[in-house]
Design an enzyme around this catalytic site. Structure first.
Site, PDB file in Angstrom:
ATOM      1  N   GLY A 118       0.830  -1.204   0.000  1.00  0.00           N
ATOM      2  CA  GLY A 118       0.000   0.000   0.000  1.00  0.00           C
ATOM      3  C   GLY A 118       0.861   1.249   0.000  1.00  0.00           C
TER       4      GLY A 118
ATOM      5  CB  ILE B  55      -0.805   4.392   6.746  1.00  0.00           C
ATOM      6  CG1 ILE B  55      -1.845   3.341   6.397  1.00  0.00           C
ATOM      7  CG2 ILE B  55      -0.404   5.200   5.527  1.00  0.00           C
ATOM      8  CD1 ILE B  55      -3.205   3.959   6.153  1.00  0.00           C
ATOM      9  CG  ASP B  56      -1.958  -0.511   8.619  1.00  0.00           C
ATOM     10  OD1 ASP B  56      -2.747   0.441   8.514  1.00  0.00           O
ATOM     11  OD2 ASP B  56      -2.029  -1.549   7.937  1.00  0.00           O
TER      12      ASP B  56
ATOM     13  CG  HIS C  12      -8.817   4.337   0.362  1.00  0.00           C
ATOM     14  ND1 HIS C  12      -9.856   3.454   0.450  1.00  0.00           N
ATOM     15  CD2 HIS C  12      -7.725   3.629   0.029  1.00  0.00           C
ATOM     16  CE1 HIS C  12      -9.411   2.246   0.176  1.00  0.00           C
ATOM     17  NE2 HIS C  12      -8.115   2.315  -0.081  1.00  0.00           N
TER      18      HIS C  12
ATOM     19  CG  ASN D 113      14.032  20.013  20.199  1.00  0.00           C
ATOM     20  OD1 ASN D 113      13.855  19.667  21.368  1.00  0.00           O
ATOM     21  ND2 ASN D 113      14.507  19.190  19.278  1.00  0.00           N
TER      22      ASN D 113
ATOM     23  NE  ARG E  37       8.981  35.302  -6.928  1.00  0.00           N
ATOM     24  CZ  ARG E  37       7.754  35.827  -6.990  1.00  0.00           C
ATOM     25  NH1 ARG E  37       6.816  35.420  -6.166  1.00  0.00           N
ATOM     26  NH2 ARG E  37       7.470  36.746  -7.881  1.00  0.00           N
TER      27      ARG E  37
ATOM     28  N   GLY F  73      13.349  29.919  16.765  1.00  0.00           N
ATOM     29  CA  GLY F  73      14.232  28.889  17.296  1.00  0.00           C
ATOM     30  C   GLY F  73      15.273  29.440  18.263  1.00  0.00           C
TER      31      GLY F  73
ATOM     32  NE  ARG G  15       8.280  39.100  -4.320  1.00  0.00           N
ATOM     33  CZ  ARG G  15       8.689  39.519  -5.519  1.00  0.00           C
ATOM     34  NH1 ARG G  15       9.970  39.662  -5.762  1.00  0.00           N
ATOM     35  NH2 ARG G  15       7.814  39.767  -6.477  1.00  0.00           N
TER      36      ARG G  15
ATOM     37  CD  GLN H 229       8.509  29.987  12.598  1.00  0.00           C
ATOM     38  OE1 GLN H 229       9.553  29.423  12.829  1.00  0.00           O
ATOM     39  NE2 GLN H 229       8.446  31.283  12.353  1.00  0.00           N
TER      40      GLN H 229
END
Ligand code: ATP
Length: 786
Positions: free
Chosen positions: A25, A165-166, A308, A553, A588, A596, A681, A689
């Site tokens: 999957g 995903i399980d 799904h 952190n 760009r 942080g 830019r 955040q």
């Protein structure tokens, strides 16, 4: 349509052809793994290949097997699913299929295979490798290949990456994709809760997991669901009565107290594979009928099957990091392998990426299913990793507090435990508080909220109607599992600033027996001050512990603070959006400033998850030579882009990376140098955040760690001043360090591990990751500041 391709010329010397494949999957993060393997292979001087459509492509051969270039995987980090396709392949279950697959590998000159898939795919991989010598022999015996052709391919190297995903593979705490899927589930449950609460309804939500309850359990912990059903641990025989009484209890409290914030909603989460102790399937309909029963609870109940959408679309920050770092490790494992090395797979335990034998993990995983079938549920739980049973216990503790009478301590062991938030808001702070309160109540302790940090305690202790300190009200707290911010209020002030004498007198006044602090570097500083004042003030001689919570952190004593994952997810989302706008105008580069403090963690890890062309951190600093080299590299990169090239480029800069060069200045410099050949830019996401809704990782880890903290506090039955002063473990910070969760004595951490002027740990575990960001984005060696 596939067409035969001419076999590539043999490789000279130690060079290898390493093929990447996704199978089973699809899972978010698979593309990050492919990008990482392809680029790391090139970096190591080898040739990367991709096999399209899983084992089907290996069996079909031809154009299903393609040589890849560095450029081809650009922008793949932010794509969901797998871009090289995946399929189920019946032919590969049989030897003739595998024989053709082996032939195709040899014809393409591929001698190493990295497979990202679930346990089925990895079982197939292991079988393939075990059979390899006999397959080669058969190919020669049947004259399909010559001895010379097969000579360089005596041994096959296989490395597994677990993509599923399980999260059903034994031996690893997380699989690539599981946290993205969990994120999607929690997002959807949060939506459903709003409706449930508005209409005072009950919802039964079915999530994926035929043999593995990880998604259901973690979603239950993260959302504070009323009841969960998982295959590994069926509820007691009387689960019907148990569920109804838990729901009724929460509901009746609501009615009797007329509170706005009581339980107007009921959420039950059920894994696809849920069954009772006798192995009879429990269906969402059965639960609905019970909750809706007119002679019972008579709740307006709906069923939602998530289906799904759980596959998750784009990968969350964690899955991108995990897939990227594991991809790097997989290539290293291929290059390190000798014919004797058992086939490894790449795992993660807490925060440490490791290589483990694949065969054992596949066997253990199969054992879980067997144990469930044989109804040996304790064994099934044991076979899952420790985090799983920890989480199960956490879930049971934080729900149904009233029903856990067996956990209650005798009255003489009850403590008055103060909970305080210090610093700036971070995702998971409320979830941690909720869990701590629930655990305290289960044990018979009195959890006390200190409102608005030490400033609140010092200034509002008398003149407020409720005061700065009050007992938590469970009905209120119960709704905090998924809330962002800080419900009891947060403040950066340290007790030293508030006045230690006053704080000590208030500790005495409110008779605190233990302190649970949640927060960032200011909290760390506060705890250090309190500890040092213990000699002077007897009221401060109580067990105290800190759960680090900050987006930056940067708290010493841990590699992970709750809130940092939420921050990274916000940043990744922001960068993806910006990158898209960049790609619309084609050429760009965006210079994005991250928070942080003086720690480059957030900038670096976000850079890893979005593929930044450069990351500037305070640890390394910025010099003019470095900027010049990066600008030269950008010029070259834009020049080489084909007209079709879609993705824009990103540079991440931490807010304190340099006193002079900031995002705007760097963007201006780039623009000036680009001579209109490309655009540049700057962009500052700022407080975005801190995050809105906390990520499931922050919520679930908050729960698990908070409970450990209170367990630690209550372990000090002898709280005499002498004991407290003598035993350094009475004042600690909890943290994840490498593969374990540890309580480190504050004294030791303060003195040995803290870079006080820079407000961060001396050794930051992630510093080496910066090199990986650079390598994978093709940044040349740039001159580093002195
Ligand atoms: P998921 O967790 O999403 O189910 P999975 O990798 O377990 O992923 P499977 O359908 O079990 O998914 O396996 C994928 C493919 O791997 C199969 O279609 C088959 O080609 C191959 N495969 C699985 N098991 C074996 C096996 N025992 N022997 C040979 N090949 C196998």
């Amino acid at each position: 349509p596939p067409h035969p391709v001419a076999p590539p010329p043999p490789l000279e010397g130690k060079l290898r052809r390493i093929a990447m494949m996704t199978s089973g999957g699809d899972a978010p993060g698979m593309n990050a793994a492919i990008r990482s393997v392809v680029r790391m292979t090139v970096e190591k001087g080898c040739e990367p290949y991709c096999i399209y459509e899983g084992y089907e492509g290996l069996v079909q051969g031809g154009s299903f097997i393609r040589k890849f270039e560095w450029e081809q995987v650009r922008g793949w980090l932010s794509e969901g699913g797998t871009l090289i396709g995946t399929a189920r392949c019946m032919a590969f279950y049989e030897r003739p299929g595998r024989l053709t697959a082996a032939k195709n590998m040899v014809l393409n000159g591929i001698d190493a295979l990295i497979i990202c898939g679930g346990d089925g795919s990895l079982t197939g991989a292991d079988k393939f490798r075990a059979e390899w010598p006999s397959l080669i022999k058969e190919l020669v015996d049947t004259k399909q290949l010559t001895v010379e052709q097969t000579e360089p391919f005596k041994h096959l190297n296989i490395v597994g990456l677990v993509g599923s995903i399980d999260n059903d593979m034994s031996g690893t705490d997380a699989t690539i994709g599981c946290f993205s899927a969990l994120g999607r589930i929690c997002e959807l449950v949060d939506y459903i809760e709003a409706t449930a609460s508005s209409h005072s309804r009950a919802f039964v939500i079915e999530v994926m997991g035929r043999h593995c309850g990880w998604l259901a359990l973690m979603a239950g912990v993260a959302t504070g669901a009323d009841f969960v059903f998982i295959p590994e641990k069926p509820r007691a025989e009387n689960w019907r009565e148990e569920m109804c009484s838990i729901v009724a209890q929460a509901r009746s409290m609501f009615i009797s107290l007329h509170r706005k914030f009581g339980k107007r909603k009921t959420i039950v989460i059920i894994a696809e594979g849920a069954a009772d102790q006798d192995g009879n399937k429990i269906s969402p309909e059965m639960i609905k009928d019970l909750l809706a029963d007119k002679d019972g609870l008579a709740l307006d109940t709906r069923i939602t099957t998530l289906g799904h959408v759980q596959r998750g679309g784009t990968a969350c920050a964690y899955d991108r990091q995990l897939a990227t770092l594991q991809g790097v490790e997989a290539v290293n494992a291929v290059l390190d392998a000798t014919p004797e090395t058992p086939t490894p797979f790449i795992a993660i335990n807490e925060n440490k990426i490791t290589r483990k034998p694949l065969v054992q993990a596949v066997l253990d995983t199969k054992e879980v299913s067997k144990a469930i079938e044989a109804r040996e549920f304790d064994r099934a739980m044991k076979l899952r990793d420790t985090e799983f049973s920890d989480m199960y216990n956490s879930y049971m503790t934080t729900t149904a507090t009233e029903l856990n009478q067996s956990m209650k301590l005798p009255p003489h062991k009850h403590m008055r435990i103060a909970i305080i938030h210090v610093g700036a808001p971070a995702g998971g702070v409320n979830a941690a508080t909720r869990a701590a309160v629930a655990y305290c109540l289960t044990r018979g302790h009195t959890p006390l909220a200190i409102h608005n940090g030490f400033a609140g305690l010092a200034r509002h202790h008398d003149d407020q109607p409720v005061g700065a300190v009050r007992e938590f009200d469970w009905l209120e707290v119960d709704g905090w599992a998924s809330k962002g911010g800080s419900e009891i209020g947060m403040n950066r002030e340290t007790p030293g600033e508030s006045g230690m004498e006053l704080i000590a007198s208030l500790f005495a006044k409110y008779k605190f027996d233990g302190l649970f602090m949640i927060g960032g570097f200011e909290a760390f500083q506060s705890l250090s001050q309190l500890r040092q004042a213990q000699e002077k003030y007897s009221s401060l001689c109580i067990p105290m512990t800190l759960l680090p919570a900050t987006i930056s952190n940067n708290v010493p004593g841990t590699e992970y603070s709750i809130g940092s994952d939420t921050c990274l997810n916000e940043l990744v989302r922001y960068c993806d959006t910006i990158k898209q706008s960049a790609s619309a105008s084609r050429r760009r580069v965006f210079v994005i400033e991250t928070q942080g403090g003086r720690s480059g963690y957030v900038a670096t890890l976000a850079g890893l998850a979005v593929g930044a062309v450069a990351v500037y951190t305070p640890e390394e600093g910025i010099s003019i030579a470095m900027l010049a080299a990066d600008i030269a590299h950008l010029k070259k990169a834009f020049q080489q882009d084909s007209g079709q090239s879609r993705a824009g480029r990103l540079i991440l800069i931490n807010e304190k990376a340099s006193k002079v060069y900031n995002a705007k200045l760097i963007a201006d410099m780039i623009r000036e140098e680009a001579h209109e050949r490309f655009e540049s830019r700057d962009s500052i996401p700022g407080h975005v955040q801190q995050g809105g809704t906390p990520s499931p990782m922050d919520r679930t880890r908050a729960v698990r760690l908070a409970i450990k903290c209170i367990e630690h506090l209550e372990s000090y039955e002898d709280r005499s001043d002498k004991t407290i002063l003598k035993d350094p473990h009475t004042c600690t910070v909890i943290g994840i360090k490498g593969a374990s969760v540890v309580f480190s004595p504050m004294k030791e951490v303060e003195e040995k591990e803290t870079d006080w002027p820079n407000r961060r740990p001396k050794d930051e575990f992630w510093v080496g990751l910066k090199h990986i960001v650079d390598v994978l984005s093709g940044r040349p060696e740039v001159p580093r500041p002195e």
